[in-house]
Design a protein around this motif. Sequence first.
Motif, PDB file in Angstrom:
ATOM      1  N   ARG A  23     -52.174  28.322   8.810  1.00 58.10           N
ATOM      2  CA  ARG A  23     -51.403  29.450   8.285  1.00 58.10           C
ATOM      3  C   ARG A  23     -49.908  29.179   8.389  1.00 58.10           C
ATOM      4  NH1 ARG A  23     -49.122  34.037  10.265  1.00 58.10           N
ATOM      5  NH2 ARG A  23     -49.936  33.687  12.385  1.00 58.10           N
ATOM      6  N   LYS A  24     -49.471  28.621   9.514  1.00 57.54           N
ATOM      7  CA  LYS A  24     -48.053  28.304   9.696  1.00 57.54           C
ATOM      8  C   LYS A  24     -47.572  27.275   8.675  1.00 57.54           C
ATOM      9  CE  LYS A  24     -46.581  30.906  13.045  1.00 57.54           C
ATOM     10  NZ  LYS A  24     -45.459  31.852  12.830  1.00 57.54           N
ATOM     11  N   LYS A  25     -48.400  26.262   8.411  1.00 57.08           N
ATOM     12  CA  LYS A  25     -48.033  25.250   7.422  1.00 57.08           C
ATOM     13  C   LYS A  25     -47.855  25.882   6.043  1.00 57.08           C
ATOM     14  CE  LYS A  25     -49.977  21.034   9.431  1.00 57.08           C
ATOM     15  NZ  LYS A  25     -50.976  19.949   9.282  1.00 57.08           N
ATOM     16  N   GLU A  26     -48.786  26.778   5.692  1.00 56.56           N
ATOM     17  CA  GLU A  26     -48.692  27.441   4.392  1.00 56.56           C
ATOM     18  C   GLU A  26     -47.429  28.282   4.296  1.00 56.56           C
ATOM     19  OE1 GLU A  26     -52.321  29.619   4.166  1.00 56.56           O
ATOM     20  OE2 GLU A  26     -53.514  27.884   3.504  1.00 56.56           O
ATOM     21  N   GLN A  27     -47.104  28.977   5.394  1.00 58.01           N
ATOM     22  CA  GLN A  27     -45.897  29.796   5.399  1.00 58.01           C
ATOM     23  C   GLN A  27     -44.637  28.943   5.244  1.00 58.01           C
ATOM     24  OE1 GLN A  27     -46.137  31.995   9.063  1.00 58.01           O
ATOM     25  NE2 GLN A  27     -47.371  33.646   8.168  1.00 58.01           N
ATOM     26  N   MET A  28     -44.569  27.817   5.974  1.00 66.54           N
ATOM     27  CA  MET A  28     -43.402  26.951   5.925  1.00 66.54           C
ATOM     28  C   MET A  28     -43.251  26.283   4.563  1.00 66.54           C
ATOM     29  SD  MET A  28     -42.061  27.425   8.834  1.00 66.54           S
ATOM     30  CE  MET A  28     -40.906  26.103   9.202  1.00 66.54           C
ATOM     31  N   GLU A  29     -44.380  25.896   3.962  1.00 62.10           N
ATOM     32  CA  GLU A  29     -44.322  25.279   2.643  1.00 62.10           C
ATOM     33  C   GLU A  29     -43.784  26.262   1.605  1.00 62.10           C
ATOM     34  OE1 GLU A  29     -48.242  23.893   1.943  1.00 62.10           O
ATOM     35  OE2 GLU A  29     -48.069  22.189   3.329  1.00 62.10           O
ATOM     36  N   LYS A  30     -44.210  27.533   1.726  1.00 59.38           N
ATOM     37  CA  LYS A  30     -43.717  28.548   0.795  1.00 59.38           C
ATOM     38  C   LYS A  30     -42.213  28.756   0.955  1.00 59.38           C
ATOM     39  CE  LYS A  30     -48.030  31.149   0.339  1.00 59.38           C
ATOM     40  NZ  LYS A  30     -48.728  32.427   0.651  1.00 59.38           N
ATOM     41  N   ARG A  31     -41.757  28.619   2.191  1.00 59.85           N
ATOM     42  CA  ARG A  31     -40.327  28.823   2.459  1.00 59.85           C
ATOM     43  C   ARG A  31     -39.506  27.553   2.250  1.00 59.85           C
ATOM     44  NH1 ARG A  31     -41.313  31.888   8.239  1.00 59.85           N
ATOM     45  NH2 ARG A  31     -42.279  33.788   7.392  1.00 59.85           N
ATOM     46  N   GLY A  32     -40.191  26.411   1.981  1.00 62.42           N
ATOM     47  CA  GLY A  32     -39.497  25.165   1.737  1.00 62.42           C
ATOM     48  C   GLY A  32     -38.904  24.539   2.978  1.00 62.42           C
ATOM     49  N   LYS A  33     -39.530  24.750   4.142  1.00 62.58           N
ATOM     50  CA  LYS A  33     -38.978  24.264   5.403  1.00 62.58           C
ATOM     51  C   LYS A  33     -39.758  23.075   5.966  1.00 62.58           C
ATOM     52  CE  LYS A  33     -36.829  28.597   6.799  1.00 62.58           C
ATOM     53  NZ  LYS A  33     -36.720  29.632   7.844  1.00 62.58           N
TER      54      LYS A  33
END
Length: 268
Positions: free
Chosen positions: A252-262
């Motif tokens: 879930r964290k990876k998906e969130q970071m990818e969406k934010r471009g981080k």
Amino acid sequence: MPSSKPLAKGVDLFYNDNESRKYTTSSRIQNIQSEMTHRALELLQLDSPSWIIDLGCGSGLSGEILSSVSPADGGPHVWVGMDISASMLDIALQRNVEGDLLLGDIGQGIPFRPGSFDAAISISAIQWLCNAESSEVSPQGRLSKFFNSLHASLRRGGRAVCQFYPKNDAQRSMITSAAIKAGFGAGILEDEPGTKNLKYYLVLTIGGGEAQGDITDVVKNMRDVDVQDARRRSALISKREERKGSKAWIVRKKEQMEKRGKGEVGEE
């Protein structure tokens, strides 16, 4: 239909012409029915004239109350009554009740188009669905057909209140579980707990408007309610399973970071 009646027989067999007439003319039954119907209306919280289905309507005692609600209290309401007992419905016709009447078994489903009703009411009826009169018919199957068709027949944001007398905790659980599986938000309200006058009210909501989520905050006078909401329960289970550092948490964290471009998140 009072809890003191034997549940071994089908309700359509027990309420013959003689029993239906005795039931309807009993002042005690009339008073109890009136009290429970007014309580159900309070829990429905209808602030304008509504289209209501009365499930297990019997001889129309509850329906008469729906028709007589004053404009100041949001009425009068228009209703359709459904019952399996031809004798009960015949008494209702003789009494010239204002609602339309339908002879049918609610355990076989509610035969109306999706979104037909604003609300539903049922007084002392749904416990009969827990009876299987043959090996081909299961209580779970009858409850499933009832609650799924009830869910479909109510508009989005609609509500139902079913007063019932469970025979035991297992029956209570079976009924509430079937309602939740059908997609309802559900809570049980106990009136006069710890007394011989204990009454159970199953309050059901369909998503939409203020009726979303935990119904305790939606329905007035629902203090100390046993809330069982399938959507809320699933969310809580997901949160418990997703502990920090677990595989689900990392994904879930990876998906969130990818969406934010981080970039990526390492396994902590």
